[in-house]
Enzyme design. Structure first.
Site, PDB file in Angstrom:
ATOM      1  N   ASP A  32       0.841  -1.201   0.000  1.00  0.00           N
ATOM      2  CA  ASP A  32       0.000   0.000   0.000  1.00  0.00           C
ATOM      3  C   ASP A  32       0.883   1.260   0.000  1.00  0.00           C
ATOM      4  O   ASP A  32       1.974   1.254  -0.594  1.00  0.00           O
ATOM      5  CB  ASP A  32      -0.933  -0.057   1.229  1.00  0.00           C
ATOM      6  CG  ASP A  32      -2.252   0.651   0.996  1.00  0.00           C
ATOM      7  OD1 ASP A  32      -2.219   1.849   0.696  1.00  0.00           O
ATOM      8  OD2 ASP A  32      -3.314   0.022   1.114  1.00  0.00           O
ATOM      9  N   HIS A  41      -3.870   6.347   3.060  1.00  0.00           N
ATOM     10  CA  HIS A  41      -4.525   5.130   2.570  1.00  0.00           C
ATOM     11  C   HIS A  41      -3.994   3.861   3.245  1.00  0.00           C
ATOM     12  O   HIS A  41      -4.768   3.027   3.733  1.00  0.00           O
ATOM     13  CB  HIS A  41      -4.301   5.092   1.051  1.00  0.00           C
ATOM     14  CG  HIS A  41      -5.064   4.050   0.311  1.00  0.00           C
ATOM     15  ND1 HIS A  41      -4.604   2.764   0.153  1.00  0.00           N
ATOM     16  CD2 HIS A  41      -6.245   4.110  -0.347  1.00  0.00           C
ATOM     17  CE1 HIS A  41      -5.472   2.069  -0.575  1.00  0.00           C
ATOM     18  NE2 HIS A  41      -6.478   2.866  -0.887  1.00  0.00           N
ATOM     19  N   SER A  43     -10.997  -0.272  -1.832  1.00  0.00           N
ATOM     20  CA  SER A  43      -9.782  -0.241  -1.010  1.00  0.00           C
ATOM     21  C   SER A  43     -10.097  -0.482   0.454  1.00  0.00           C
ATOM     22  O   SER A  43      -9.250  -0.963   1.201  1.00  0.00           O
ATOM     23  CB  SER A  43      -9.106   1.129  -1.115  1.00  0.00           C
ATOM     24  OG  SER A  43      -8.359   1.227  -2.287  1.00  0.00           O
TER      25      SER A  43
END
Ligand code: NAG
Ligand code: NAG
Ligand code: NAG
Ligand code: NAG
Ligand code: NAG
Ligand code: NAG
Ligand code: NAG
Ligand code: NAG
Length: 731
Positions: free
Chosen positions: A144, A208, A526
């Site tokens: 990620d 994220h 996600s």
């Protein structure tokens, strides 16, 4: 030049070569060269000499480069978990290389994209759920944007040292530190491509990766919220599991050469599950870094949980559809985040948006963007109605709430001095986003009403509230942005596999990003992917030896059943259904599969024998007994693409393994519309022992009159119900 650039090159000599490569690259990049991945299959039992020298020699031989030039061109040598390399090549050179016998594929590296908490309680998985004896031995590899290690979600108080199987490292650049929760961290990028916006360390300045990591495995943090919105206890699916971080996504996206390097390390480091909320366009399996990396992970019993993509609701938009991947759609939970808009005439609208601040109940003048064009900039009303940057007249808009006929981040209204905006969406209004100023997003019918009021009233006023969480009785349904099947490359394998919460999810955040908060609310596949990663790790923590297919099967056959009245695309939106982590501990039967099963399928799909033998590293592929069809891959769902308006007949072979109770008898229950004739043979399976296997076939006949016909097969012993959807479709 720093050592950290080449995390996977362990020997000093290789490092020297690599440094040379970089330096050379910076000086002499030819405009027509770009990064290519050369995939060579399983790694040899032993490399003769230095692996990267072998790769360099191959380059010299194939495209007549000098030793020095070939070394310069190499970006990565993949040697630990599979064989291959990344190099700067022209298209012509790549074409020459791809003719070589010893290669599986040669393809240009693409840039991929990144595609509480209430969510776990919503699916009946409370923090008091039983915990497996091995949860703290489970290691989740997060590929990620890195991680913010100082988040409370990753505090390691009470954690013992990493499990002994762990072989990874912690790259501590920029004062990054690991602990007994985050046990490893690496990052991947060509140094010359690290921009000023990026931090050359596993540190997350995007948010994220911190969000996905805490959703999968964050520990319990009470009183978490985004400015009071969605407050509660934030937690991951497996709070005691360990996290290993592989940072591959940067401000310029996620490059395939880096992704493959991350897979290679994660597999060798000893992770149990890989979580990947990243994707690109549809490619053949061996022209895609994610499919290649996850294939080699599967060989080592490592499941890769991946996001289905945010390109819905179009058909065939699903990403990460290889049969050895777990592909996760995104659905809603029973709490939605709303932002109310109120007009001077007393009318109230429930809009969508995440406003950490509202207008405190105060009424402000309201103006329609279409009535405030910046005429001196040559803008007319039809353009300014969308409130794009620079299209609004500051004198008319300043200090007002502006009504816009479209969605934007809000920079147009903000720069023109507006205090808030009411925006119109033309699509489904089923997810809330953060904006640059207080916003309420309305559907066309409501927005039209506001426009009418703004146009026809002498002194129109409006106010916008701070956001709040409200109960949503319609949940769960698959949200409009979640990518849909069918599978674009192998239509007869149903994708996505299942769905999980991916809308308005509160989880840990990096304060180096925006907003500068410890917990943030975002949406996407996600977010649903790491929920499934957590559920998969939960199953693994009770069954450490299960294969990746066994874990997938347990998750897919024990779902909460979803409704096609809420999602007309039915299984192409939600696959088998919504994850149910507790039920997945007791699947009764599993559909297991190993490398050879996928290879047999690829053989039947026309992949070349020679290439498949490179992938397996032996001669087992595509022999007379090892040639299969896609219908016989031991998948827990059934899909068949029929011809529109034609009658069809198809059959599938499957084998189930008993993991319930030793003595048990399962009966086949089929629910199908009358247009389908479904025959299961045999329709009773009796087991005398655990891990005993029994095979059956299922024959389906009918007329493909509708575009999608759904049915279901359930093996039931009265206690366990092993559920598999059946989908017949035309396209
Ligand atoms: C690391 O920490 C030290 C001491 O706090 C500080 O002086 C240094 O600037 C930091 N380095 C980076 C790259 O942030
Ligand atoms: C580095 O960046 C350039 C320019 O954006 C891009 O063309 C190239 O593919 C990148 N290289 C790698 C290895 O990602
Ligand atoms: C919970 O958080 C809020 C805001 O973040 C804070 O004002 C409050 O004091 C906290 N409550 C407790 C019990 O920690
Ligand atoms: C109109 O646009 C021009 C050019 O972008 C800008 O300089 C000017 O300030 C704007 N005028 C108003 C009244 O917003
Ligand atoms: C607009 O349409 C939606 C759904 O179609 C409905 O729920 C809503 O009440 C409507 N709003 C108004 C103001 O009529
Ligand atoms: C509001 O006014 C704009 C032009 O100023 C016009 O285009 C639009 O149709 C009007 N809308 C309504 C609902 O009256
Ligand atoms: C495997 O089966 C497929 C489809 O039946 C066929 O096209 C292919 O030639 C077979 N391959 C081998 C090696 O037998
Ligand atoms: C399984 O069933 C057989 C016959 O019904 C019985 O003899 C045997 O003891 C049973 N085994 C177990 C483990 O219950």
């Amino acid at each position: 030049m720093d050592r950290h650039l080449f995390p996977l090159l362990s020997s000093f000599l290789l490092l020297m070569l690599a440094m040379k490569a970089l330096r050379g690259h910076a000086e002499t990049t030819e405009p027509n060269q770009r990064p290519y991945i050369v995939y060579m299959g399983e790694k040899p039992r032993e490399f003769v000499g230095m692996p990267s020298l072998a790769h360099s020699e191959l380059l010299q031989k194939a495209i007549k480069l000098s030793n020095e030039e070939a070394t310069k061109r190499l970006i990565y040598s993949y040697t630990k978990s599979f064989n291959g390399f990344a190099a700067m090549l022209s298209d012509e050179e790549a074409r020459k290389l791809s003719g070589m016998e010893e290669l599986v594929s040669v393809f240009p590296s693409k840039q991929m994209q990144l595609h509480t908490t209430r969510s776990w309680n919503f699916m009946g998985f409370p923090s008091s759920a039983p915990r497996g004896p091995f949860e703290s031995d489970v290691i989740i590899g997060m590929i990620d944007t890195g991680i913010w290690p100082e988040s409370k979600s990753f505090d390691d108080a009470g954690f013992g040292p990493p499990p002994s199987k762990w072989k990874g490292i912690c790259q501590s650049n920029h004062n990054f530190t690991c602990n007994n929760k985050i046990i490893g961290a690496r990052y991947y990028h060509l140094e010359s491509n690290i921009s000023e916006m990026d931090i050359p360390s596993p540190l997350d300045n995007e948010g994220h990766g911190t969000h996905t990591s805490s959703t999968a495995a964050g520990r319990l943090v009470t009183n978490a919220s985004l400015a009071g919105i969605a407050d509660g206890t934030a937690r991951g699916g497996v709070p005691s599991a360990r996290i290993a971080v592989y940072k591959v996504c940067w401000s310029d996206g996620c490059s395939e050469v880096d992704l493959l390097a991350a897979f290679e390390d994660a597999i060798a480091d000893g992770v149990d599950i890989i979580s990947l909320s990243i994707g690109g366009g549809p490619m053949n399996y061996f022209d895609d870094a994610i499919a290649i990396g996850s294939f080699h992970a599967m060989k080592k019993n490592i499941l890769t949980s991946s996001s289905a993509g945010n390109s819905g609701p179009d058909s065939f938009s699903v990403a990460n559809f290889a049969p050895w991947l777990l592909t996760v759609a995104a659905s809603t939970i029973d709490r939605k985040i709303i932002a109310r808009a109120k007009l001077g005439n007393g009318e109230k609208f429930q809009g969508m948006a995440i406003n950490t601040n509202g207008l405190d109940g105060e009424m402000y003048p309201l103006i329609f963007g279409g009535n405030a064009p910046n005429i001196s900039a040559g803008v007319d009303s039809s353009v300014s109605s969308f409130c794009g940057e620079g299209t609004l007249d500051k004198k008319l808009v300043k200090g007002k709430v502006v009504l816009c006929s479209g969605l934007s981040h809000g920079s147009g209204p903000l720069l023109a001095g507006a205090v808030g905006a009411i925006m119109q969406t033309y699509g489904a209004n089923d997810v809330s986003f953060e904006f640059l100023l207080p916003v309420s997003v309305l559907q066309s019918n409501s927005s039209e009403q506001v426009q009418h009021y703004a146009n026809k009233t002498r002194n129109p006023t409006a106010s916008i509230s701070k956001s709040e969480g409200v109960f949503d009785a319609t949940a769960p349904y698959v949200v409009s942005f979640s990518s849909r099947g069918p599978n674009p490359i192998t239509p007869n394998i149903l994708k996505p596999d299942l769905t999980a919460p991916g809308v308005d999810i509160l989880a840990a955040w990096s304060p180096l990003s925006n907003p500068k908060v410890p917990y943030n609310i975002i949406s996407g596949t996600s977010m649903s992917c790491p929920h499934t990663t957590g559920a998969a790790a939960y199953v693994k923590s009770f069954n450490p030896t299960w294969s990746s297919a066994a874990i997938k099967s347990a998750l897919m056959t024990t779902v909460y059943v979803m409704s096609s009245t809420k999602n007309a695309e039915a299984e192409f939106a939600y696959g088998a259904g919504h994850i149910n982590p507790l039920a997945a501990l007791s699947p009764g039967l599993i559909y297991d599969a190993k490398e050879i099963d996928y290879i047999k399928m690829l053989c039947g799909e026309g992949y070349s024998t020679k290439k498949l033998r490179l992938v397996t590293g032996d001669q087992s592929s595509c022999t007379s007994t090892n040639n299969g069809t896609v219908f016989d891959l031991n998948y827990p769902t059934f899909a068949f693409q029929a011809q529109q308006g034609k009658s069809f007949s198809t059959s599938f072979q499957r084998t189930v393994t008993n993991v319930g109770v030793s003595n048990s008898t399962y009966k086949a229950i089929v629910n199908a519309p009358s247009s389908l004739k479904i025959n299961v043979e045999p329709n009773v399976l009796s087991f005398d022992a655990l891990l005993e296997k029994k095979s059956f076939s299922i024959k389906i006949e009918g007329d493909a009159t509708k575009t999608t016909i759904s049915a279901v097969l359930i093996w039931s012993d009265g206690t366990y119900n092993v559920r598999s959807p059946i989908v017949i479709f035309t396209s």
